[in-house]
Design an enzyme around this catalytic site. Structure first.
Site, PDB file in Angstrom:
ATOM      1  CD  GLN A 249      72.597  34.454 110.078  1.00  0.00           C
ATOM      2  OE1 GLN A 249      72.220  33.352 109.736  1.00  0.00           O
ATOM      3  NE2 GLN A 249      71.624  35.452 110.556  1.00  0.00           N
TER       4      GLN A 249
ATOM      5  CB  CYS B  17      70.103  44.273 109.619  1.00  0.00           C
ATOM      6  SG  CYS B  17      68.496  44.592 110.333  1.00  0.00           S
TER       7      CYS B  17
ATOM      8  CG  HIS C 208      73.062  42.442 111.612  1.00  0.00           C
ATOM      9  ND1 HIS C 208      72.358  43.409 112.524  1.00  0.00           N
ATOM     10  CD2 HIS C 208      71.853  41.766 111.023  1.00  0.00           C
ATOM     11  CE1 HIS C 208      71.184  43.133 112.830  1.00  0.00           C
ATOM     12  NE2 HIS C 208      70.834  42.239 112.011  1.00  0.00           N
TER      13      HIS C 208
ATOM     14  CE  LYS D 241      70.248  35.865 113.777  1.00  0.00           C
ATOM     15  NZ  LYS D 241      68.943  36.057 113.252  1.00  0.00           N
TER      16      LYS D 241
ATOM     17  CG  ASP E  70      77.694  38.924 114.341  1.00  0.00           C
ATOM     18  OD1 ASP E  70      76.906  38.002 114.722  1.00  0.00           O
ATOM     19  OD2 ASP E  70      76.898  40.030 113.602  1.00  0.00           O
TER      20      ASP E  70
END
Length: 407
Positions: free
Chosen positions: A204, A365, A124, A227, A201
């Site tokens: 997700q 993104c 991202h 999220k 990261d």
């Protein structure tokens, strides 16, 4: 299909009863942000209605209640990701701020000219741009782990990129554009053999996968609340205690200090050293409510349901002439991206929206990743615990209608 259990879960999300363009809302944009259960909405209202106050400084009842609730969320996060101690949990505005915090503190202190930072080709923008800025400032080198045709990383080329000049690997655990689950435990172990630190990261992955930062042995882990059924504007940065203690401060202001004079300021202990000013108290408190919601269902049950949706959607989409799925990794979360050769993703998205179907179109993104596949963007459908196979049937019908209208 809709089961009694699924109906009971859907009933907890008031937005799912709304109509969009005269049609029942079908929400397939969960990778961008999830919808919120009534318990989360009620908890937010409860804070503002009953004990709205600033935290940590006041001795009155409302301040003490708010402080206890705020710190209860920190303990809930510690348990949720398996951190060794609560001091390793830093509250941020989201994944982006967590990554930037590491870049501006650990990065500025530890990255020197000629050092190398590794990222992947599926990152991202929020896990690209901060490292570009840092490399430009420090005259360091940013290198990229290539993405293979099936949407997985080339681990062989990753191995070749690692050497003694590698100081940091910043890697996404789950691709927001492809759904690919990367082998981060292996990536971390390989990086540590060269003395490099690893930032994961988890934007997700946190909602889909069981996260144990101690088992992963990552040095930093960042994720966002919105999220995983929590409000927007709240996120978490996990860091190993010894790293956080050695890093310089990120922002100056109230709460991150012990003593201030015009001659010298001493900084607060962890985790408050990195939480300057009045934080996002309400949404931080409610983050615990969202984690409790996930816990009440169970990650295993959530994954089972979402994987069934992914398998069903994939099989249905593969039967549509002219449709190509981008990202065919064996290990994926409940997300599928696809394109048509002669139809722009935005055109499909507009027609689907007219039918009450909300999904995401564009580059997500991840412009370098789209360039890698030679496409402007994809149509992305991402599924959550409240979605159903009947909704996927409506999506498939909507796609056929879009093809007919746009051909």
């Amino acid at each position: 299909m809709k089961t009694p259990e699924n109906n009971a879960i859907r009933a907890q999300f008031p937005i799912l009863s709304r109509q969009v363009n005269g049609k029942n809302l079908i929400y397939f944009d969960n990778a961008a942000t999830s919808q919120k259960p009534q318990s989360v909405i009620d908890a937010l209202s409860d804070y503002y209605s009953r004990y709205n106050a600033n935290i940590h400084r006041g001795i009155h009842t409302l301040a003490e209640e708010a402080t206890l609730a705020y710190e209860a969320s920190r303990h809930a996060v510690q348990e949720f990701i398996g951190a060794a101690m609560v001091e390793e949990i830093i509250f941020t505005r989201g994944t982006t701020e967590g990554i930037n915090l590491v870049a501006y503190t650990w990065g500025r202190k530890n990255i020197k000219a000629g050092d190398e930072i590794l990222i992947s080709g599926m990152e991202h923008h929020s896990n690209i741009v901060p490292w570009q800025i840092l490399c430009q400032e420090k005259n360091a080198v940013l290198k990229v782990i290539p993405v293979l045709d099936d949407g997985t990383l080339s681990m062989e080329q990753y191995r070749d990129l690692l050497h003694e000049r590698t100081k940091l690997v910043a890697i996404v655990q789950v691709s927001n554009a492809l759904g690919t689950v990367n082998p981060v435990k292996e990536i971390i172990s390989m990086a540590h053999q060269f003395g490099a630190k690893v930032l994961v990261d988890g934007a997700q992955s946190a909602v889909h996968l069981d996260i144990d930062v101690q088992d992963l042995d990552c040095d930093f882990f960042a994720f966002s609340g919105h999220k995983l059924y929590a409000p927007t504007g709240i996120g978490v940065l996990y860091g190993k205690k010894e790293l956080l203690e050695a890093m310089p401060v990120f922002q100056g202001g109230g709460e991150m200090i012990k003593e201030v004079s015009f001659e010298l300021t001493t900084y607060n202990d962890l985790p408050y050293k990195y939480e300057a000013g009045t934080p996002n108290i309400a949404d931080t408190i409610v983050l615990k409510t969202a984690l409790d919601f996930i816990k009440s269902i169970g990650k295993e049950q959530i994954r089972k349901h979402e994987n069934e949706l992914l398998d069903y959607a994939t099989s249905q989409l593969e039967s549509i002439p002219g449709l190509k799925i981008i990202g065919q990794a064996k290990e994926k979360v409940s997300l599928v991206s696809f394109v048509f050769e002669n139809i722009h993703p935005h055109d499909v998205g507009i027609i689907l929206d007219q039918q009450g179907i909300a999904l995401r179109t564009g580059h997500h993104c991840t412009q370098p990743l789209m360039k890698r596949f030679g496409i402007p963007g994809t149509i992305r459908a991402s599924f959550a615990i409240y979605n159903t196979k009947e909704e996927i049937d409506s999506l498939i019908a909507g796609i056929y209608k879009s093809i007919k209208m746009l051909s």
